[in-house]
Design a protein around this motif. Structure first.
Motif, short mmCIF file in Angstrom:
data_model
loop_
_atom_site.label_atom_id
_atom_site.label_comp_id
_atom_site.label_asym_id
_atom_site.label_seq_id
_atom_site.Cartn_x
_atom_site.Cartn_y
_atom_site.Cartn_z
N ASP A 143 0.84 -1.19 0.00
CA ASP A 143 0.00 0.00 0.00
C ASP A 143 0.88 1.25 0.00
OD1 ASP A 143 -2.51 -1.32 0.10
OD2 ASP A 143 -2.23 -1.69 2.24
N ALA A 144 0.41 2.29 -0.65
CA ALA A 144 1.16 3.54 -0.73
C ALA A 144 0.20 4.69 -0.95
CB ALA A 144 2.19 3.48 -1.86
N THR A 145 0.68 5.89 -0.78
CA THR A 145 -0.10 7.10 -1.07
C THR A 145 0.69 7.96 -2.05
OG1 THR A 145 0.86 8.16 0.89
CG2 THR A 145 -1.32 7.15 1.14
N ARG A 146 -0.07 8.74 -2.83
CA ARG A 146 0.59 9.58 -3.83
C ARG A 146 1.34 10.73 -3.19
NH1 ARG A 146 1.99 8.01 -8.64
NH2 ARG A 146 -0.10 7.32 -9.20
N THR A 151 1.81 8.96 8.37
CA THR A 151 2.42 7.62 8.49
C THR A 151 3.29 7.27 7.29
OG1 THR A 151 0.43 6.63 7.55
CG2 THR A 151 0.58 6.74 9.96
N ASN A 152 2.95 7.76 6.12
CA ASN A 152 3.70 7.44 4.90
C ASN A 152 4.72 8.54 4.64
OD1 ASN A 152 1.73 5.46 4.87
ND2 ASN A 152 1.45 5.54 2.66
N THR A 153 5.93 8.30 5.11
CA THR A 153 6.97 9.34 5.06
C THR A 153 8.20 8.93 4.25
OG1 THR A 153 7.95 8.47 7.11
CG2 THR A 153 6.28 10.21 7.34
N ILE A 154 8.17 7.73 3.66
CA ILE A 154 9.34 7.21 2.94
C ILE A 154 9.01 7.16 1.45
CG2 ILE A 154 10.99 5.32 2.75
CD1 ILE A 154 9.96 4.50 5.60
N ALA A 155 9.78 7.87 0.66
CA ALA A 155 9.49 8.00 -0.77
C ALA A 155 10.09 6.85 -1.57
CB ALA A 155 10.02 9.33 -1.29
N TRP A 192 4.57 7.27 -1.66
CA TRP A 192 5.12 7.28 -0.31
C TRP A 192 4.62 6.05 0.44
CZ3 TRP A 192 8.26 11.46 1.28
CH2 TRP A 192 8.35 12.50 0.34
N MET A 193 5.53 5.41 1.19
CA MET A 193 5.21 4.20 1.94
C MET A 193 5.53 4.42 3.42
SD MET A 193 6.64 1.42 -0.85
CE MET A 193 6.51 0.04 0.30
N LEU A 200 12.88 -1.25 1.35
CA LEU A 200 14.11 -1.99 1.08
C LEU A 200 13.81 -3.28 0.31
CD1 LEU A 200 17.19 -2.36 1.52
CD2 LEU A 200 16.61 -3.53 3.67
N MET A 201 12.76 -3.99 0.71
CA MET A 201 12.38 -5.22 0.01
C MET A 201 12.02 -4.92 -1.43
SD MET A 201 11.74 -8.45 -0.19
CE MET A 201 11.50 -9.24 1.40
N LEU A 202 11.26 -3.86 -1.67
CA LEU A 202 10.91 -3.47 -3.03
C LEU A 202 12.16 -3.25 -3.86
CD1 LEU A 202 8.41 -2.66 -4.78
CD2 LEU A 202 8.81 -0.32 -4.01
N GLN A 203 13.17 -2.61 -3.28
CA GLN A 203 14.41 -2.35 -4.01
C GLN A 203 15.22 -3.62 -4.24
OE1 GLN A 203 16.47 0.81 -1.97
NE2 GLN A 203 15.06 2.36 -2.72
N ILE A 204 15.23 -4.51 -3.25
CA ILE A 204 15.96 -5.77 -3.42
C ILE A 204 15.34 -6.62 -4.52
CG2 ILE A 204 16.51 -7.97 -2.31
CD1 ILE A 204 16.88 -6.40 0.31
N GLN A 205 14.00 -6.67 -4.58
CA GLN A 205 13.34 -7.46 -5.61
C GLN A 205 13.44 -6.79 -6.98
OE1 GLN A 205 12.33 -10.52 -4.77
NE2 GLN A 205 13.05 -9.95 -2.73
N GLY A 206 13.57 -5.46 -7.01
CA GLY A 206 13.77 -4.76 -8.26
C GLY A 206 12.50 -4.36 -8.98
N SER A 207 11.34 -4.74 -8.46
CA SER A 207 10.06 -4.37 -9.05
C SER A 207 8.97 -4.70 -8.04
CB SER A 207 9.81 -5.13 -10.36
OG SER A 207 9.75 -6.52 -10.11
N GLY A 208 7.76 -4.26 -8.32
CA GLY A 208 6.65 -4.56 -7.42
C GLY A 208 5.39 -3.87 -7.88
N ARG A 209 4.33 -4.07 -7.11
CA ARG A 209 3.07 -3.40 -7.38
C ARG A 209 2.70 -2.55 -6.16
NH1 ARG A 209 -0.69 -8.09 -10.36
NH2 ARG A 209 1.04 -9.05 -11.51
N LEU A 210 2.13 -1.39 -6.44
CA LEU A 210 1.65 -0.52 -5.37
C LEU A 210 0.15 -0.31 -5.51
CD1 LEU A 210 4.32 2.34 -5.11
CD2 LEU A 210 4.20 0.19 -3.82
N ARG A 211 -0.57 -0.44 -4.39
CA ARG A 211 -1.98 -0.04 -4.32
C ARG A 211 -1.98 1.40 -3.82
NH1 ARG A 211 -2.78 -5.72 -1.91
NH2 ARG A 211 -1.90 -4.72 -0.06
N ILE A 212 -2.06 2.33 -4.75
CA ILE A 212 -1.85 3.75 -4.42
C ILE A 212 -3.19 4.44 -4.13
CG2 ILE A 212 -1.08 5.98 -5.31
CD1 ILE A 212 1.10 4.65 -6.79
#
Length: 385
Positions: A143-146, A151-155, A192-193, A200-212
């Protein structure tokens, strides 16, 4: 369920063929016989002579060496082979017409075609080692916000201006602490997450999906695709935790989040132990896109359970591969396709298995670390890759 699977296969194949029509591909070979003869493996002797790559040697073998070859559900792998034909390597491209026509054939027909048209080669290191290591990766969903919230402070960022391949940019620690690095990323935020370990997990996997969640309150699912990195070396957070005396690091990332909850003041140390930082681009998804994984380094969508990441100096992208792995997580004997790579995937007999999308795939991927053997399947009419 079977009708649903066939309908999905049909949609995927139609979409793939449509995509191929817009590209300049070699003309397909003549159509194969309607019912390919059922060739016994021992009637086709292996070609003579090994094939050499910068990091591997391929040794020709009989089909009988491939464990479980007669038992695989090849119709599942054929989805990856058809997708492969959107951007095939030069050796496999002439076979793509036949591959597409066999997409709805039965397993015996597909297996017979493979034995006629492909030669199996055992993949070894240059020193003759034929056993290596299999790990796994997946496409997470978060989950993320635009816009940032309480709570969502990490870009999650797009690449900054001036980022260039093979040129080192700021480390993860410098990105977090240096004003000039932060200034370069200002305005490059995708979303923002809330959890730094998820980022970090998103970056390690190199891709992902966000429910924004958008500013107007609407929600949509987008895909984040790899768009570049800071070209710093990858370092395993698990290995760092082990060096700190932590004995329970799996299941990742749950155990890591537990450690962070108990050691919040050491979170920066944990994150900075991996200097590599990944940037993304946002992609919209339709129904067919959602049925596949992200695009790998080959440029085609990954197929869950049928795509692997490899060292391209050992196995070229687009090569069908027979994979055999035995371990506590899974017993695998199956056809896969080399369609991706990764900074940690180095060596002759080394692969990263794409487990799929979502939490179940993540649980499998987090536990996979077991022995591996590989056989490259190369067109019989060619003497060398």
């Amino acid at each position: 369920m079977k009708r649903g699977f066939l309908a999905l296969c049909g949609a995927v194949i139609v979409a793939t063929l449509a995509g191929c029509a817009s590209r300049s591909l070699p003309p397909p070979d003549a159509a194969p016989p309607a019912s390919p003869p059922q060739t016994r493996p021992e009637t086709l002797p292996p070609l003579t002579g090994s094939l050499n790559h910068p990091k591997s040697r391929w040794v020709p073998v009989n089909w009988t060496e491939l464990p479980g070859f007669g038992d695989d559900a090849l119709h599942e792998a054929w989805i990856a082979l058809v997708a492969n034909c959107a951007r095939p390597n030069a050796a496999f491209a002439p076979l793509c017409g036949e591959v597409r026509q066999l997409a709805l054939a039965d397993a015996d027909g597909q297996r017979g075609w493979m034995m006629q048209r492909l030669q199996p080669y055992r993949v070894e290191s240059l020193a003759g080692q034929s056993e290596g290591k299999l790990t796994s990766y997946f496409e997470p969903i978060y989950d993320a916000t635009r816009r940032p919230t309480a709570t969502n402070t990490i870009a999650v960022y797009q690449p900054p201006a001036g980022l260039a391949p093979r040129r080192a940019w700021y480390t993860r620690q410098e990105i977090d602490t240096l004003p000039e690095a932060q200034a370069a990323l200002r305005g490059r935020e995708i979303a923002w997450m809330s959890d730094p370990i998820d980022v970090l997990m998103l970056q390690i996997q190199g891709s992902g999906r966000l429910r924004i969640t958008e500013p107007d309150g609407s929600r949509r699912v987008v895909r984040l695709a790899f768009a570049g990195s800071n070209e710093q070396p990858y370092r395993s957070v698990n290995q760092w935790l082990l060096s700190q005396g932590v004995t329970r690091i799996n299941p990742w990332p749950d155990a890591t989040k537990d450690w962070v909850a108990q050691n919040p003041q050491r979170l920066p140390q944990l994150l900075w132990s991996n200097p590599r930082y990944v940037f993304f681009r946002e992609e919209t998804m339709n129904e067919v896109d959602a049925a596949f994984g992200p695009r790998g380094a080959q440029g085609v969508p990954l197929t869950a359970g049928r795509s692997i990441a490899v060292d391209r100096e050992s196995i070229p992208y687009g090569t069908p591969v027979w994979l055999a792995s035995t371990g506590p997580v899974a017993q695998l004997q199956k056809l896969v396709v080399a369609q991706d790579t990764g900074s940690a995937i180095v060596g002759a007999v080394r692969a990263d298995y794409f487990a799929g999308t979502g939490p179940d795939a993540g649980r499998l991927a987090s536990r996979m670390d077991q022995s591996l053997r590989l056989w490259a399947l190369w067109p019989r009419q060619l003497a060398a890759p």
